[in-house]
Structures are given as structure tokens and as C-alpha cells.
Design an enzyme around this catalytic site. Structure first.
Site, short mmCIF file in Angstrom:
data_model
loop_
_atom_site.label_atom_id
_atom_site.label_comp_id
_atom_site.label_asym_id
_atom_site.label_seq_id
_atom_site.Cartn_x
_atom_site.Cartn_y
_atom_site.Cartn_z
N SER A 1 0.84 -1.20 0.00
CA SER A 1 0.00 0.00 0.00
C SER A 1 0.87 1.25 0.00
O SER A 1 1.80 1.36 0.80
CB SER A 1 -0.91 0.03 1.23
OG SER A 1 -1.62 1.27 1.26
N VAL B 1 7.42 2.26 4.08
CA VAL B 1 8.37 1.63 3.17
C VAL B 1 7.86 1.71 1.73
O VAL B 1 8.62 2.00 0.80
CB VAL B 1 8.66 0.16 3.58
CG1 VAL B 1 9.58 -0.53 2.57
CG2 VAL B 1 9.29 0.11 4.97
N CYS B 2 6.56 1.49 1.54
CA CYS B 2 5.98 1.57 0.18
C CYS B 2 6.11 2.98 -0.39
O CYS B 2 6.42 3.16 -1.56
CB CYS B 2 4.50 1.16 0.20
SG CYS B 2 4.22 -0.53 0.78
N ASP B 3 5.88 3.95 0.45
CA ASP B 3 6.02 5.36 0.07
C ASP B 3 7.46 5.62 -0.39
O ASP B 3 7.69 6.15 -1.48
CB ASP B 3 5.66 6.23 1.28
CG ASP B 3 5.84 7.72 1.02
OD1 ASP B 3 4.83 8.42 0.87
OD2 ASP B 3 7.00 8.18 1.00
#
Length: 173
Positions: A59, A64-66
Site C-alpha cells: 500500500s 516503506v511503500c512510500d
């Protein structure tokens, strides 16, 4: 029946089940159908003839995804001839909002929320959470997979350098 790979990765230290086959370098890239931010459908064939880095995240609304998506966006600006895609199960509207807020405009975000088509074709759908596990794939101009990383712990970062090098090498081939 969809293949299940139990304990292939962990999420916060706990083993989870991935749906779909384990893709390996040398495999023909499976087709998929996902949604663009404008709700149009996107398939592998839409980027045929180009080198692609596919960054897979659970997501965009997590740390971390950002960071992973921002990093590949930055790299995409330096990789002429390489198309960078980020795929998650976030809704297309949320992806569009996130990209606007983050200033991400060098890559394309795509949503697998509707059918988990990408997730089950590439073996990244987490059965227990209906999220995608963190992974990176590089696909060459002939739709051959030339690099794969399934990140063993979903909350960890992927290797950033190796897929970029694989994409550059695929450009030269």
C-alpha cells in the site's frame, strides 16, 4: 485452482501464503489486467517493446511503500527507455491522490484491487491479507523476465540497485 505457496515470505515476522506461481528470471512474463488511475484497463501488452521495472507494494499509504515508490520515481527520471510501473491493491483514486501529494510523475501507478490479476499471475497476492507482497520484476522488450526479487520480509526494502542494473542491461540487449 490457484497455486498456494505457504511461508514464502513473512509479514511482520509471521509466515503468509502467496497465491500464484513463483516467477523466475528467464520466464515469459505472464499477462495481467490492472486499472490505471483513470479506471482504464492496463495489460502487459500495453507496454510491449519496452523494458519495464515493475515495483510491487502492499500500500502506498505505508512508510516503506512510500519510500520505495519515491525512489523508483527518482530513478525513472534517469532511465530513458524504461517504463516504471508501481502496482498495489490501493484503489485507483487513492493512488492518484498519493501521486499528486508526493509529486510522483515519472512512473505509473496501477491498481490490482479488482481482480488480483497481477497478484495471482506473478505470485505476489497475500492470501491472508488480500494485499500484494513486496517484490520487483524487470521485464525486457520481448516480455522475458530478466530480474526477480520477492522481498523475504514484506516490511523490508527491496534491493534498489540490482533491478536498475538489470533494466539498463536489458536496454542494451
Amino acid at each position: 485452482m490457484t497455486q498456494e505457496r505457504q511461508g514464502a515470505v513473512t509479514f511482520k515476522g509471521n509466515p503468509v501464503t502467496l497465491l500464484g506461481p513463483e516467477i523466475k528470471a528467464g520466464d515469459q512474463a505472464p499477462d495481467f489486467t490492472v486499472l490505471a488511475n483513470d479506471l482504464s484497463t492496463v495489460t502487459l501488452n500495453d507496454s510491449k517493446g519496452t523494458v519495464r521495472i515493475i515495483s510491487v507494494v502492499p500500500s502506498l499509504d505505508t512508510g516503506v511503500c512510500d519510500l520505495q515508490t519515491r525512489r523508483f520515481n527518482e530513478e525513472a527520471s534517469k532511465l530513458e527507455g524504461v517504463k516504471v510501473l508501481t502496482i498495489s491493491v490501493d484503489l485507483p483514486f487513492a493512488q492518484k491522490r498519493w501521486c499528486g501529494a508526493a509529486g510522483v510523475d515519472n512512473l505509473q501507478t496501477l491498481s490490482d484491487h479488482r481482480e488480483l490479476s497481477f497478484g495471482t499471475a506473478y505470485g505476489v497476492a497475500i492470501k491472508e491479507l488480500r494485499l500484494l507482497t513486496r517484490a520487483v520484476f524487470v521485464i525486457d522488450k520481448n516480455d522475458k523476465v530478466v530480474y526477480v526479487e520477492y522481498v523475504p520480509e514484506v516490511t523490508n526494502h527491496p534491493d534498489y540497485e540490482a533491478p536498475i542494473l538489470a533494466a539498463k542491461k536489458a536496454l542494451e540487449a
